[in-house]
Design an enzyme around this catalytic site. Sequence first.
Site, PDB file in Angstrom:
ATOM      1  N   ARG A 189      11.400  -7.101   4.401  1.00 55.86           N
ATOM      2  CA  ARG A 189      11.436  -5.710   4.859  1.00 55.86           C
ATOM      3  C   ARG A 189      12.056  -5.635   6.252  1.00 55.86           C
ATOM      4  O   ARG A 189      12.795  -4.707   6.561  1.00 55.86           O
ATOM      5  CB  ARG A 189      10.016  -5.125   4.881  1.00 55.86           C
ATOM      6  CG  ARG A 189       9.988  -3.653   5.243  1.00 55.86           C
ATOM      7  CD  ARG A 189       8.632  -3.038   5.009  1.00 55.86           C
ATOM      8  NE  ARG A 189       7.690  -3.377   6.065  1.00 55.86           N
ATOM      9  CZ  ARG A 189       6.412  -3.023   6.048  1.00 55.86           C
ATOM     10  NH1 ARG A 189       5.914  -2.354   5.033  1.00 55.86           N
ATOM     11  NH2 ARG A 189       5.616  -3.350   7.041  1.00 55.86           N
TER      12      ARG A 189
ATOM     13  N   ARG B  53      11.861  -2.398  10.752  1.00 55.48           N
ATOM     14  CA  ARG B  53      10.675  -1.805  11.389  1.00 55.48           C
ATOM     15  C   ARG B  53      10.322  -2.619  12.618  1.00 55.48           C
ATOM     16  O   ARG B  53      10.286  -3.850  12.562  1.00 55.48           O
ATOM     17  CB  ARG B  53       9.515  -1.767  10.392  1.00 55.48           C
ATOM     18  CG  ARG B  53       8.857  -0.407  10.338  1.00 55.48           C
ATOM     19  CD  ARG B  53       7.812  -0.357   9.266  1.00 55.48           C
ATOM     20  NE  ARG B  53       6.552  -0.941   9.705  1.00 55.48           N
ATOM     21  CZ  ARG B  53       5.418  -0.831   9.024  1.00 55.48           C
ATOM     22  NH1 ARG B  53       5.400  -0.167   7.891  1.00 55.48           N
ATOM     23  NH2 ARG B  53       4.308  -1.392   9.474  1.00 55.48           N
TER      24      ARG B  53
ATOM     25  N   ARG C 200      -0.505  -9.055  13.186  1.00 54.68           N
ATOM     26  CA  ARG C 200      -1.042  -7.967  12.344  1.00 54.68           C
ATOM     27  C   ARG C 200      -1.962  -8.522  11.260  1.00 54.68           C
ATOM     28  O   ARG C 200      -2.969  -7.920  10.917  1.00 54.68           O
ATOM     29  CB  ARG C 200       0.093  -7.153  11.735  1.00 54.68           C
ATOM     30  CG  ARG C 200       0.686  -6.162  12.728  1.00 54.68           C
ATOM     31  CD  ARG C 200       2.046  -5.686  12.319  1.00 54.68           C
ATOM     32  NE  ARG C 200       2.032  -4.978  11.068  1.00 54.68           N
ATOM     33  CZ  ARG C 200       3.074  -4.892  10.240  1.00 54.68           C
ATOM     34  NH1 ARG C 200       4.197  -5.497  10.550  1.00 54.68           N
ATOM     35  NH2 ARG C 200       2.987  -4.226   9.133  1.00 54.68           N
TER      36      ARG C 200
ATOM     37  N   ARG D 220      -9.526   1.392   9.087  1.00 57.72           N
ATOM     38  CA  ARG D 220      -9.272  -0.042   9.205  1.00 57.72           C
ATOM     39  C   ARG D 220     -10.141  -0.718  10.248  1.00 57.72           C
ATOM     40  O   ARG D 220      -9.910  -1.877  10.578  1.00 57.72           O
ATOM     41  CB  ARG D 220      -7.792  -0.343   9.385  1.00 57.72           C
ATOM     42  CG  ARG D 220      -7.160   0.126  10.638  1.00 57.72           C
ATOM     43  CD  ARG D 220      -5.694   0.432  10.435  1.00 57.72           C
ATOM     44  NE  ARG D 220      -4.773  -0.659  10.434  1.00 57.72           N
ATOM     45  CZ  ARG D 220      -3.581  -0.596   9.807  1.00 57.72           C
ATOM     46  NH1 ARG D 220      -3.251   0.464   9.112  1.00 57.72           N
ATOM     47  NH2 ARG D 220      -2.753  -1.578   9.887  1.00 57.72           N
TER      48      ARG D 220
ATOM     49  N   LYS E  80       0.826  -1.211   0.000  1.00 55.03           N
ATOM     50  CA  LYS E  80       0.000   0.000   0.000  1.00 55.03           C
ATOM     51  C   LYS E  80       0.859   1.259   0.000  1.00 55.03           C
ATOM     52  O   LYS E  80       0.601   2.181  -0.753  1.00 55.03           O
ATOM     53  CB  LYS E  80      -0.937   0.023   1.218  1.00 55.03           C
ATOM     54  CG  LYS E  80      -1.955  -1.109   1.236  1.00 55.03           C
ATOM     55  CD  LYS E  80      -2.964  -0.924   2.369  1.00 55.03           C
ATOM     56  CE  LYS E  80      -2.328  -0.966   3.742  1.00 55.03           C
ATOM     57  NZ  LYS E  80      -1.766  -2.279   4.109  1.00 55.03           N
TER      58      LYS E  80
HETATM   59  P1  ADP Z   1       0.664  -2.163   7.658  1.00 49.36           P
HETATM   60  O1  ADP Z   1      -0.364  -1.778   6.660  1.00 49.36           O
HETATM   61  O2  ADP Z   1       1.891  -2.763   7.017  1.00 49.36           O
HETATM   62  O3  ADP Z   1       0.134  -2.954   8.809  1.00 49.36           O
HETATM   63  P2  ADP Z   1       0.761   0.567   8.665  1.00 49.36           P
HETATM   64  O4  ADP Z   1       1.928   1.442   8.471  1.00 49.36           O
HETATM   65  O5  ADP Z   1      -0.484   0.877   7.920  1.00 49.36           O
HETATM   66  O6  ADP Z   1       1.280  -0.896   8.338  1.00 49.36           O
HETATM   67  O7  ADP Z   1       0.394   0.486  10.231  1.00 49.36           O
HETATM   68  C1  ADP Z   1       1.339   0.192  11.203  1.00 49.36           C
HETATM   69  C2  ADP Z   1       0.685   0.231  12.591  1.00 49.36           C
HETATM   70  O8  ADP Z   1       0.189   1.559  12.850  1.00 49.36           O
HETATM   71  C3  ADP Z   1      -0.533  -0.679  12.781  1.00 49.36           C
HETATM   72  O9  ADP Z   1      -0.174  -1.997  13.124  1.00 49.36           O
HETATM   73  C4  ADP Z   1      -1.286   0.065  13.895  1.00 49.36           C
HETATM   74  O10 ADP Z   1      -0.705  -0.191  15.163  1.00 49.36           O
HETATM   75  C5  ADP Z   1      -1.049   1.522  13.568  1.00 49.36           C
HETATM   76  N1  ADP Z   1      -2.123   2.067  12.703  1.00 49.36           N
HETATM   77  C6  ADP Z   1      -1.983   2.546  11.432  1.00 49.36           C
HETATM   78  N2  ADP Z   1      -3.155   2.970  10.940  1.00 49.36           N
HETATM   79  C7  ADP Z   1      -4.084   2.756  11.904  1.00 49.36           C
HETATM   80  C8  ADP Z   1      -5.488   2.956  12.005  1.00 49.36           C
HETATM   81  N3  ADP Z   1      -6.203   3.478  10.982  1.00 49.36           N
HETATM   82  N4  ADP Z   1      -6.105   2.608  13.150  1.00 49.36           N
HETATM   83  C9  ADP Z   1      -5.431   2.079  14.172  1.00 49.36           C
HETATM   84  N5  ADP Z   1      -4.106   1.849  14.156  1.00 49.36           N
HETATM   85  C10 ADP Z   1      -3.432   2.184  13.037  1.00 49.36           C
END
Ligand code: ADP
Length: 199
Positions: free
Chosen positions: A128, A134, A145, A89, A14
């Site tokens: 990654r 990360r 996740r 999400r 994404k």
């Molecule tokens: P990925 O899509 O690879 O899981 P992101 O960068 O989108 O990674 O998200 C990393 C972390 O940030 C998530 O595991 C969560 O803890 C937090 N996070 C990101 N976006 C949200 C959201 N919309 N609501 C709640 N937590 C979020």
Amino acid sequence: MTRLLLIGPPGAGKGTQAARLAENYSIPAISTGDIFRFNVKNETELGSKAKAYMDAGDNVPDSLTNALIRDRLAESDCDAGFLLDGYPRTTDQVRELDEFLAGHGTALDVVVELVADPDVVVERLRKRASEQGRSDDGESVVRHRLEVYRDQTEPLIDVYDGRGVLVKVDAIGEIDVVTERITAALAVRGIELAGHASH
Ligand code: ADP
């Protein structure tokens, strides 16, 4: 005016696609994950609240996330549209976003689902982890996740499909090829590249 959402499991690409689409369509890419990581890195109050959830692979509480996105979408660079990556999400976040957009007389134009096999995304995230380090890319956190995605985020796909705004794009393949697939899918929906507006 183009309002897009990219949705898909962790590791579907994404962030990579969001950056390219933002550039091609001249709209800001808004990633809640990036905003949270920025806040953790800079040790802000928001960062200190979000860090433990992120490290565990859990969603940050909706109250924090909703407030953050409301502020971000109110900034003037979003007037021309935006691309959301990683928000909403949860169903609660969908409700919030719906209300916010309805308050501005708008709605999402297209939701792009990046479709990727779980085995492939686990492998990508493993790679990654070794390249970028990360803190939430460790094996057990990645598995969690994916579960959180399946439980809390995947149901949103049906919601957007029911509204007729969902397009599914195969996320397996070269980065450029995936970008082309998304671009083609958006063109079918009448969303043209910046500078290529139809007459
Ligand atoms: P990925 O899509 O690879 O899981 P992101 O960068 O989108 O990674 O998200 C990393 C972390 O940030 C998530 O595991 C969560 O803890 C937090 N996070 C990101 N976006 C949200 C959201 N919309 N609501 C709640 N937590 C979020």
